[in-house]
Structures are given as structure tokens and as C-alpha cells.
Design a protein around this motif. Structure first.
Motif, PDB file in Angstrom:
ATOM      1  N   LYS A 270      13.941 -22.131 -13.915  1.00  0.00           N
ATOM      2  CA  LYS A 270      13.383 -20.877 -13.383  1.00  0.00           C
ATOM      3  C   LYS A 270      14.013 -20.457 -12.057  1.00  0.00           C
ATOM      4  O   LYS A 270      13.745 -19.359 -11.571  1.00  0.00           O
ATOM      5  CB  LYS A 270      11.861 -20.950 -13.234  1.00  0.00           C
ATOM      6  CG  LYS A 270      11.124 -21.131 -14.554  1.00  0.00           C
ATOM      7  CD  LYS A 270       9.618 -21.032 -14.355  1.00  0.00           C
ATOM      8  CE  LYS A 270       8.896 -21.191 -15.698  1.00  0.00           C
ATOM      9  NZ  LYS A 270       7.424 -21.071 -15.550  1.00  0.00           N
ATOM     10  N   LEU A 271      14.824 -21.341 -11.462  1.00  0.00           N
ATOM     11  CA  LEU A 271      15.495 -20.980 -10.218  1.00  0.00           C
ATOM     12  C   LEU A 271      16.890 -20.441 -10.546  1.00  0.00           C
ATOM     13  O   LEU A 271      17.672 -21.123 -11.210  1.00  0.00           O
ATOM     14  CB  LEU A 271      15.609 -22.194  -9.306  1.00  0.00           C
ATOM     15  CG  LEU A 271      15.993 -21.925  -7.846  1.00  0.00           C
ATOM     16  CD1 LEU A 271      14.903 -21.119  -7.154  1.00  0.00           C
ATOM     17  CD2 LEU A 271      16.231 -23.236  -7.110  1.00  0.00           C
ATOM     18  N   PRO A 272      17.212 -19.230 -10.118  1.00  0.00           N
ATOM     19  CA  PRO A 272      18.521 -18.649 -10.428  1.00  0.00           C
ATOM     20  C   PRO A 272      19.658 -19.512  -9.905  1.00  0.00           C
ATOM     21  O   PRO A 272      19.524 -20.207  -8.891  1.00  0.00           O
ATOM     22  CB  PRO A 272      18.490 -17.294  -9.715  1.00  0.00           C
ATOM     23  CG  PRO A 272      17.045 -16.985  -9.530  1.00  0.00           C
ATOM     24  CD  PRO A 272      16.366 -18.309  -9.349  1.00  0.00           C
ATOM     25  N   GLU A 273      20.759 -19.474 -10.596  1.00  0.00           N
ATOM     26  CA  GLU A 273      21.935 -20.234 -10.172  1.00  0.00           C
ATOM     27  C   GLU A 273      22.427 -19.723  -8.823  1.00  0.00           C
ATOM     28  O   GLU A 273      22.391 -18.524  -8.545  1.00  0.00           O
ATOM     29  CB  GLU A 273      23.043 -20.095 -11.223  1.00  0.00           C
ATOM     30  CG  GLU A 273      24.145 -21.126 -11.086  1.00  0.00           C
ATOM     31  CD  GLU A 273      25.099 -21.111 -12.272  1.00  0.00           C
ATOM     32  OE1 GLU A 273      26.192 -21.683 -12.132  1.00  0.00           O
ATOM     33  OE2 GLU A 273      24.742 -20.532 -13.314  1.00  0.00           O
TER      34      GLU A 273
ATOM     35  N   ALA B 265      18.478 -20.120  -0.603  1.00  0.00           N
ATOM     36  CA  ALA B 265      17.590 -19.725   0.488  1.00  0.00           C
ATOM     37  C   ALA B 265      16.556 -18.735  -0.030  1.00  0.00           C
ATOM     38  O   ALA B 265      16.736 -18.131  -1.096  1.00  0.00           O
ATOM     39  CB  ALA B 265      18.393 -19.102   1.634  1.00  0.00           C
ATOM     40  N   THR B 266      15.475 -18.563   0.733  1.00  0.00           N
ATOM     41  CA  THR B 266      14.411 -17.659   0.283  1.00  0.00           C
ATOM     42  C   THR B 266      14.900 -16.228   0.150  1.00  0.00           C
ATOM     43  O   THR B 266      14.356 -15.457  -0.634  1.00  0.00           O
ATOM     44  CB  THR B 266      13.234 -17.704   1.268  1.00  0.00           C
ATOM     45  OG1 THR B 266      13.705 -17.456   2.602  1.00  0.00           O
ATOM     46  CG2 THR B 266      12.570 -19.071   1.231  1.00  0.00           C
ATOM     47  N   MET B 267      15.925 -15.859   0.917  1.00  0.00           N
ATOM     48  CA  MET B 267      16.438 -14.497   0.826  1.00  0.00           C
ATOM     49  C   MET B 267      17.174 -14.245  -0.496  1.00  0.00           C
ATOM     50  O   MET B 267      17.432 -13.093  -0.850  1.00  0.00           O
ATOM     51  CB  MET B 267      17.382 -14.207   1.992  1.00  0.00           C
ATOM     52  CG  MET B 267      18.658 -15.024   2.003  1.00  0.00           C
ATOM     53  SD  MET B 267      19.713 -14.628   3.413  1.00  0.00           S
ATOM     54  CE  MET B 267      20.123 -12.916   3.075  1.00  0.00           C
ATOM     55  N   ASP B 268      17.490 -15.309  -1.231  1.00  0.00           N
ATOM     56  CA  ASP B 268      18.224 -15.166  -2.490  1.00  0.00           C
ATOM     57  C   ASP B 268      17.319 -14.872  -3.677  1.00  0.00           C
ATOM     58  O   ASP B 268      17.817 -14.555  -4.764  1.00  0.00           O
ATOM     59  CB  ASP B 268      19.025 -16.451  -2.795  1.00  0.00           C
ATOM     60  CG  ASP B 268      20.048 -16.765  -1.715  1.00  0.00           C
ATOM     61  OD1 ASP B 268      20.565 -15.816  -1.110  1.00  0.00           O
ATOM     62  OD2 ASP B 268      20.324 -17.952  -1.491  1.00  0.00           O
TER      63      ASP B 268
ATOM     64  N   VAL C  94      13.272   1.219   9.797  1.00  0.00           N
ATOM     65  CA  VAL C  94      12.423   0.594   8.787  1.00  0.00           C
ATOM     66  C   VAL C  94      13.158  -0.573   8.140  1.00  0.00           C
ATOM     67  O   VAL C  94      14.262  -0.401   7.597  1.00  0.00           O
ATOM     68  CB  VAL C  94      12.010   1.610   7.693  1.00  0.00           C
ATOM     69  CG1 VAL C  94      11.046   0.961   6.701  1.00  0.00           C
ATOM     70  CG2 VAL C  94      11.399   2.864   8.310  1.00  0.00           C
ATOM     71  N   ALA C  95      12.578  -1.761   8.205  1.00  0.00           N
ATOM     72  CA  ALA C  95      13.166  -2.936   7.555  1.00  0.00           C
ATOM     73  C   ALA C  95      12.080  -3.975   7.365  1.00  0.00           C
ATOM     74  O   ALA C  95      11.287  -4.219   8.278  1.00  0.00           O
ATOM     75  CB  ALA C  95      14.319  -3.507   8.384  1.00  0.00           C
ATOM     76  N   PHE C  96      12.054  -4.604   6.185  1.00  0.00           N
ATOM     77  CA  PHE C  96      11.015  -5.576   5.861  1.00  0.00           C
ATOM     78  C   PHE C  96      11.577  -6.971   5.625  1.00  0.00           C
ATOM     79  O   PHE C  96      10.980  -7.780   4.907  1.00  0.00           O
ATOM     80  CB  PHE C  96      10.219  -5.105   4.646  1.00  0.00           C
ATOM     81  CG  PHE C  96       9.490  -3.812   4.869  1.00  0.00           C
ATOM     82  CD1 PHE C  96       8.391  -3.762   5.713  1.00  0.00           C
ATOM     83  CD2 PHE C  96       9.911  -2.648   4.257  1.00  0.00           C
ATOM     84  CE1 PHE C  96       7.714  -2.569   5.940  1.00  0.00           C
ATOM     85  CE2 PHE C  96       9.240  -1.442   4.475  1.00  0.00           C
ATOM     86  CZ  PHE C  96       8.139  -1.408   5.318  1.00  0.00           C
ATOM     87  N   GLY C  97      12.716  -7.275   6.223  1.00  0.00           N
ATOM     88  CA  GLY C  97      13.258  -8.614   6.134  1.00  0.00           C
ATOM     89  C   GLY C  97      13.871  -8.925   4.778  1.00  0.00           C
ATOM     90  O   GLY C  97      14.032  -8.051   3.926  1.00  0.00           O
ATOM     91  N   SER C  98      14.190 -10.187   4.589  1.00  0.00           N
ATOM     92  CA  SER C  98      14.926 -10.607   3.392  1.00  0.00           C
ATOM     93  C   SER C  98      14.036 -11.181   2.301  1.00  0.00           C
ATOM     94  O   SER C  98      14.504 -11.479   1.207  1.00  0.00           O
ATOM     95  CB  SER C  98      15.982 -11.655   3.778  1.00  0.00           C
ATOM     96  OG  SER C  98      15.358 -12.775   4.398  1.00  0.00           O
ATOM     97  N   GLU C  99      12.724 -11.342   2.577  1.00  0.00           N
ATOM     98  CA  GLU C  99      11.864 -12.020   1.611  1.00  0.00           C
ATOM     99  C   GLU C  99      10.787 -11.130   1.000  1.00  0.00           C
ATOM    100  O   GLU C  99      10.265 -11.434  -0.067  1.00  0.00           O
ATOM    101  CB  GLU C  99      11.189 -13.232   2.273  1.00  0.00           C
ATOM    102  CG  GLU C  99      12.161 -14.307   2.714  1.00  0.00           C
ATOM    103  CD  GLU C  99      11.448 -15.496   3.339  1.00  0.00           C
ATOM    104  OE1 GLU C  99      10.233 -15.635   3.140  1.00  0.00           O
ATOM    105  OE2 GLU C  99      12.114 -16.278   4.050  1.00  0.00           O
TER     106      GLU C  99
ATOM    107  N   GLN D 205      15.963  -6.661  -3.303  1.00  0.00           N
ATOM    108  CA  GLN D 205      14.754  -7.370  -3.681  1.00  0.00           C
ATOM    109  C   GLN D 205      13.495  -6.744  -3.085  1.00  0.00           C
ATOM    110  O   GLN D 205      12.397  -7.223  -3.302  1.00  0.00           O
ATOM    111  CB  GLN D 205      14.823  -8.844  -3.266  1.00  0.00           C
ATOM    112  CG  GLN D 205      14.839  -9.085  -1.769  1.00  0.00           C
ATOM    113  CD  GLN D 205      16.232  -9.164  -1.225  1.00  0.00           C
ATOM    114  OE1 GLN D 205      17.115  -8.445  -1.667  1.00  0.00           O
ATOM    115  NE2 GLN D 205      16.463 -10.032  -0.266  1.00  0.00           N
ATOM    116  N   ASN D 206      13.649  -5.672  -2.275  1.00  0.00           N
ATOM    117  CA  ASN D 206      12.476  -5.047  -1.679  1.00  0.00           C
ATOM    118  C   ASN D 206      11.636  -4.265  -2.683  1.00  0.00           C
ATOM    119  O   ASN D 206      10.517  -3.864  -2.386  1.00  0.00           O
ATOM    120  CB  ASN D 206      12.880  -4.118  -0.524  1.00  0.00           C
ATOM    121  CG  ASN D 206      13.160  -4.860   0.767  1.00  0.00           C
ATOM    122  OD1 ASN D 206      13.818  -4.347   1.639  1.00  0.00           O
ATOM    123  ND2 ASN D 206      12.664  -6.091   0.883  1.00  0.00           N
TER     124      ASN D 206
END
Length: 390
Positions: free
Chosen positions: A23-26, A30-33, A209-214, A243-244
């Protein structure tokens, strides 16, 4: 991030590939991925490094090891080898204290003003087999020292409470603000485009406006944010990462209807943008790093927290009058376009928030102050360097 040239000869980077997990992408490292709901699988993969890392420690036997909250399985190995541990708190000190109080509240049934903002999910075991609170408590309890990305001038009370809870040294290492010395790259077409647009706007008129990488927004949240920004009437610069949102066509719609704003879909130099004279506020998820960067240059905050310690940081910053938290319904916890627009107007139009943020920048942006904290931390670990077992 490139390592400074003067430090490169002193650092050896050791690669420890993450084990494969279903279930984890190749190539996710990191959480941003990955989207938020897959983060527990990343922690599960990280836990698979237990044996490789133990072998590495047996081979090199350092005096100290610095870790964050994730490797709850590490203390037995470090204890066996006589290696002393420093738990580095990646949260604010207020967030760390809330994690501890949240656990105590869950186990004792008592209420606490510190722990009430921690989402329930962090007390519950996830796909990795343990809860986030368990990781935080295990790693911090086993450490000889806790290092916190904080300072007494901003979180003095929380740091004192944290020290009292742990009965061990809790050492603030300062806020670690990023450098404002920007290197000029004449071939940076992205920054040239951004700069030209910002230069055309009136001073203090733009909402960044920015909501980070997660943060992954639901379709409803994305729509309410889009409409709220439009209702506010201010020009905006929105860093909109893939991913937002769950649907790319919603992003396309915002780009098409951007009107007074500029939507940016790749990496953006956040510090440079926040420091620009046309930026009057920062609509943020209240991540600790983003808050530090914003207040470092005296930019007030519109805070829309979604997860983890973001709610605690937002409450702390609202108390300090450097921003406004977007109101959510007490019934279902949702925010509306109206509540967002109201928060935007408050921060952009009321001079109090700008003046308080500029005053706060004297602390957040004090390079000498935060260097002093780092120097004192380094001095501590040098003085208390333990002897390593053979």
C-alpha cells in the motif's frame, strides 16, 4: 537542501533504504510523498529499519544519537551499547506538552487545558501497530535530554511544564529560522515570474496561500477555501500542490477563475515570497515551520489548522495577536467560505495584526538570539559527553 560546504568534510551520510511495504507507493520516503491516510504505512516501513540501524550503531558506537519521535524501538539498542539519546522535538513545545497531557487525560480521565487540542487519532494504534502518542512518550522517556525547537521568549511556560513532566533536561535550541540571505540565480525563471507578478501588486495587498506538503484537502474544503478567498476580494498567490486536492479538475477550475490571483503548481521559494513588500498575510495550516518563517519577516497569519499540533500552534499565535484562526462549527468541526473570508479581512484590514507580527519578528528573526541557543546546546552535549561501552 544542500549542506554548507564547510560542513561537508565533517558529515558522512549513510543510506538505509526503506523496506517494501504493501500500500506504500514505490519511492515514497517522506510524508510529503504521500497523502495523509498512507502515513501509517510509511511509519511501518520505517520500523523495518530497526535491525539495519542496530547493526550500524554496533559498528560506529557514537557518544550521542539524536532522534525524533518515530523510532520507539531504538532505546533498548542504545541502552545496551551505552549510547546516550537526545529526543529532538519536531513540534512546538506547546505541541509536545499537549501530546503528554493528551496521554495522561486518556489514561486518567482527567481534563487538561494543554491536551484538549490533540486529535483522537494520535492516541489510537494505526497500521504501524502503535499510536503516535506511544512513539512520542517512548522516545522522550528513554532519552537523557530533550531538545526543543523553541525558545523561552516565545514558549517559556510550555518549556517549563515540559521539563517538569519529564524530570530531565529540556533544552531549547532556538527557533532555527532559515537564512534571509538569498542567493541570486539569474537563470531562475520561476522566481523571475513570481517576482514580476508580486512587484505589480500594491504594498501589503496580497494574501499568500500555502498548506504545506502534507495537507490533503477534501473537495468540500477545497471549494470553501477557493470561494472564501474570492469573497475576501484580495489578490492572492496560492501554492497549490498536487496532493492538496483529490481532484485535479478542481485545481484547473481555480486556475481558470483565478482573476486577481496567481496559482503556482510547483515548488515556490516561500521565504522570498513572505518577505516581499506586497504580501500582507499568510493563509496557512499553522505548521510550526511555516509560522516561524512568516513571523520571522513580520507577516501576520490567517490560520486554518487541519491536523497534529497545528491546532495548538494556531491557538498560541492567536493569543499573541499575530493572526486569526478561521472559525469552525462546534457541531461538525467544518469551516465555511464566510468564516474564511472574515478571517482574511480581519488580518488584511486591521493594522493590529501587522504591527504585532512586526514586533514579534524581533524575536523570531533575531539571528544572534537563536545562534546563542544552538551554542548552549552544543556546549551541553560536549560537557556531558558519555563514555561509550566497548
Amino acid at each position: 537542501m544542500n549542506m554548507p560546504e564547510n560542513l561537508q568534510p565533517l558529515v558522512d551520510l549513510i543510506e538505509l533504504p526503506l523496506p517494501r511495504v504493501d500500500k506504500l507507493p514505490e519511492n515514497a520516503e517522506a510524508t510529503m510523498d504521500i497523502p495523509h491516510h498512507l502515513i501509517p504505512y510509511l511509519k511501518l516501513a520505517f520500523d523495518g529499519l530497526q535491525q539495519p540501524f542496530a547493526k550500524f550503531l554496533e559498528r560506529c558506537k557514537p557518544h550521542w544519537i539524536i532522534y525524533d519521535f518515530a523510532p520507539y524501538w531504538l532505546p533498548p539498542t542504545t541502552s545496551k551499547l551505552g549510547i546516550s539519546c537526545i529526543s529532538f522535538c519536531i513540534f512546538s513545545a506547546s505541541g509536545m506538552t499537549s501530546f503528554l497531557e493528551s496521554f495522561r487525560r486518556t489514561t486518567s480521565g482527567s481534563e487538561s487545558s494543554w491536551g484538549k487540542d490533540i486529535p483522537v487519532e494520535h492516541n489510537e494504534s494505526n497500521e504501524s501497530g502503535v499510536s503516535d502518542v506511544f512513539r512520542v512518550l517512548t522516545t522522550s522517556d528513554a532519552a537523557q535530554v530533550i531538545a526543543a525547537r523553541s525558545c523561552m521568549e516565545i514558549e517559556g511556560e510550555a518549556l517549563k511544564v515540559c521539563k517538569s513532566m519529564h524530570s530531565k533536561p529540556v533544552i531549547p535550541v532556538g527557533l532555527l529560522p532559515p537564512s534571509l540571505q538569498f542567493s541570486e540565480d539569474r537563470n531562475d525563471e520561476n522566481w523571475d515570474t513570481i517576482l514580476k507578478w508580486l512587484d505589480k501588486q500594491e504594498e501589503g495587498s496580497v494574501m499568500y496561500v500555502a498548506f504545506g506538503s502534507e495537507v490533503t484537502l477534501s473537495d468540500e474544503e477545497f471549494t470553501e477555501i477557493s470561494m472564501g478567498i474570492e469573497m475576501s476580494g484580495f489578490p492572492f498567490f496560492w501554492v497549490l500542490k498536487k496532493q492538496n486536492t483529490s481532484k485535479i479538475d478542481l485545481q484547473d477550475l481555480v486556475v481558470k477563475n483565478s482573476g486577481k490571483g496567481l496559482v503556482w503548481r510547483t515548488w515556490a521559494p516561500q521565504m522570498r515570497i513572505l518577505a516581499h513588500k506586497s504580501v500582507g498575510g499568510f493563509l496557512s495550516h499553522s505548521g510550526w515551520s511555516s509560522v516561524i518563517e512568516s513571523l520571522q519577516v513580520g507577516c501576520p497569519l490567517v490560520m486554518l489548522p487541519f491536523q497534529n499540533e497545528q491546532f495548538i500552534v494556531a491557538r498560541l499565535m492567536e493569543e499573541k495577536r499575530v493572526g486569526v484562526k478561521v472559525e469552525r462549527s462546534e457541531h461538525d468541526g467544518k469551516f465555511s467560505r464566510e468564516s474564511l473570508a472574515n478571517a482574511l479581512r480581519s488580518v488584511m484590514l486591521e493594522t493590529t495584526y501587522r504591527s504585532e507580527s512586526e514586533e514579534m519578528s524581533k524575536i523570531f528573526g533575531d539571528k544572534e538570539l537563536h545562534q546563542k541557543y544552538i551554542d548552549e546546546f552544543v556546549e551541553y552535549i560536549e560537557i556531558h559527553r558519555p563514555a561509550v561501552k566497548d
